[in-house]
Design an enzyme around this catalytic site. Sequence first.
Site, PDB file in Angstrom:
ATOM      1  N   LYS A  41      46.944 -28.576  11.664  1.00 43.53           N
ATOM      2  CA  LYS A  41      45.818 -27.710  12.040  1.00 43.53           C
ATOM      3  C   LYS A  41      44.688 -28.549  12.652  1.00 43.53           C
ATOM      4  CE  LYS A  41      44.038 -28.133   7.324  1.00 43.53           C
ATOM      5  NZ  LYS A  41      43.960 -27.480   6.001  1.00 43.53           N
ATOM      6  N   TYR A 271      15.693 -43.079  19.339  1.00 41.44           N
ATOM      7  CA  TYR A 271      14.728 -42.015  19.046  1.00 41.44           C
ATOM      8  C   TYR A 271      14.076 -42.179  17.673  1.00 41.44           C
ATOM      9  CZ  TYR A 271      16.881 -39.487  22.949  1.00 41.44           C
ATOM     10  OH  TYR A 271      17.351 -39.114  24.177  1.00 41.44           O
TER      11      TYR A 271
HETATM   12  C1  LIG Z   1      44.753 -28.328   5.143  1.00 45.19           C
HETATM   13  C2  LIG Z   1      45.724 -27.798   4.165  1.00 45.19           C
HETATM   14  C3  LIG Z   1      46.728 -28.627   3.628  1.00 45.19           C
HETATM   15  C4  LIG Z   1      46.798 -30.119   3.875  1.00 45.19           C
HETATM   16  O1  LIG Z   1      45.884 -30.774   3.037  1.00 45.19           O
HETATM   17  P1  LIG Z   1      45.819 -32.372   3.006  1.00 45.19           P
HETATM   18  O2  LIG Z   1      44.965 -32.694   1.852  1.00 45.19           O
HETATM   19  O3  LIG Z   1      45.256 -32.804   4.302  1.00 45.19           O
HETATM   20  O4  LIG Z   1      47.216 -32.854   2.837  1.00 45.19           O
HETATM   21  C5  LIG Z   1      47.686 -28.037   2.842  1.00 45.19           C
HETATM   22  N1  LIG Z   1      47.652 -26.719   2.562  1.00 45.19           N
HETATM   23  C6  LIG Z   1      46.690 -25.900   3.025  1.00 45.19           C
HETATM   24  C7  LIG Z   1      46.703 -24.465   2.662  1.00 45.19           C
HETATM   25  C8  LIG Z   1      45.675 -26.415   3.827  1.00 45.19           C
HETATM   26  O5  LIG Z   1      44.708 -25.612   4.281  1.00 45.19           O
END
Ligand SMILES: *Cc1c(COP(=O)(O)O)cnc(C)c1O
Length: 387
Positions: A41, A271
């Site tokens: 994702k 800044y």
């Molecule tokens: C993002 C996510 C994962 C992966 O989690 P990690 O800690 O990066 O391995 C697994 N399951 C769900 C539902 C997620 O949203």
Amino acid sequence: MSFSGTPLPERRVDIDLAAVRHNVRHIAEIASPARVMAVVKADGYGHGAVPVAKAALEAGATWLGVAHIAEAAQLREAGIEAPILAWLHTESSDFSAAIEMGVDLGISGWELAHVVAEARRLERPARVHLKIDTGLGRNGCPPEHWETLLGEALEHQEDGLLRVVGVFSHLAVADEPDREETDEQIERFRDAVAVAEDAGVDLEVRHLANTPGTLSRPDSHFDLVRVGLGMYGLSPFEGQTSLELGLRPAMTFRTTIANCKEVPAGHGVSYGLSYRTEKRTTLGLIPVGYGDGVPRVATGAPVSVDGRRYPVVGRIAMDQFVIDFEATGIVGTDDSLLGHEVVLFGDGNGTPTVDEWARACGSINYEIVTRISPRVVRRYVDPEADS
Ligand SMILES: *Cc1c(COP(=O)(O)O)cnc(C)c1O
């Protein structure tokens, strides 16, 4: 500096696909006999969803996981045929596209009616994974509604509108292995699976573990582990480095010094002039900032130049920040570091780490890599590939 051939992108993250494959193989060994879902994702946590997905599948992952249906579509459009699960939907999500692409859908409740309506219209069954809330309090069916959701899903299954492929849930505190809430979540998950199986659901996969669960809780593995962070080579644990976990960070953020000049003592930097030089010194200008996804609050984070580390001084701006070469001995010489390579973070082998950047800005490694903006070129390096 290179004056011939194709110039390197001025600012880039190099993604080491051999490291991704190494991490997947390492995690697959730990998870075995459970299988591995590579979570890609958010454009593969900033690493590029398609190249990472392909590398993960080559290394033995058998599933892919994404949040949005649109993210699944990007993988299908790239020709990836592996099973994909998408789990976060809204009422305007394109469920019919998911069904047509053969993308599995996570279902917590309200989605079921929408998915079934589309399956009926398309005359094609949806593949669904029912999600139980075992304690995280985000998505997932509350335990008291679980039997109802199962009953409805099974009715639709009998009508040929869907197939219940999996049951899943998500852990809340597995990055802190001593916390007992994980025991409770595993217990509730077992119960939910038992209820589903007693109701007659023939499950292909039961899945609960994320990266920290996979690495610290074998009793959370079930049939499939959903691994994001670890696949990118990063540690989910406060007290353990990537190296200690046998993981190789896949992303290295590189650019070059864009300006290098001597300034007197007391000279302000960036800044707000929140930093002033202590003595006559040389400042280096690094041409990346929050417009590139470098967190503005990361003042003090380390970068390395020619193998030496320097902290970011003054405020990080949209396009640039400054380092102070104090102590390098180049003051009063004609030496210039203009054009020298700068590494913000890399695999930790002589480079600063993502974890150091996370600490400098009070965030987590997940966020640092995921935020790198599209202005930074992703370049894929694969030391193991035949050239
Ligand atoms: C993002 C996510 C994962 C992966 O989690 P990690 O800690 O990066 O391995 C697994 N399951 C769900 C539902 C997620 O949203």
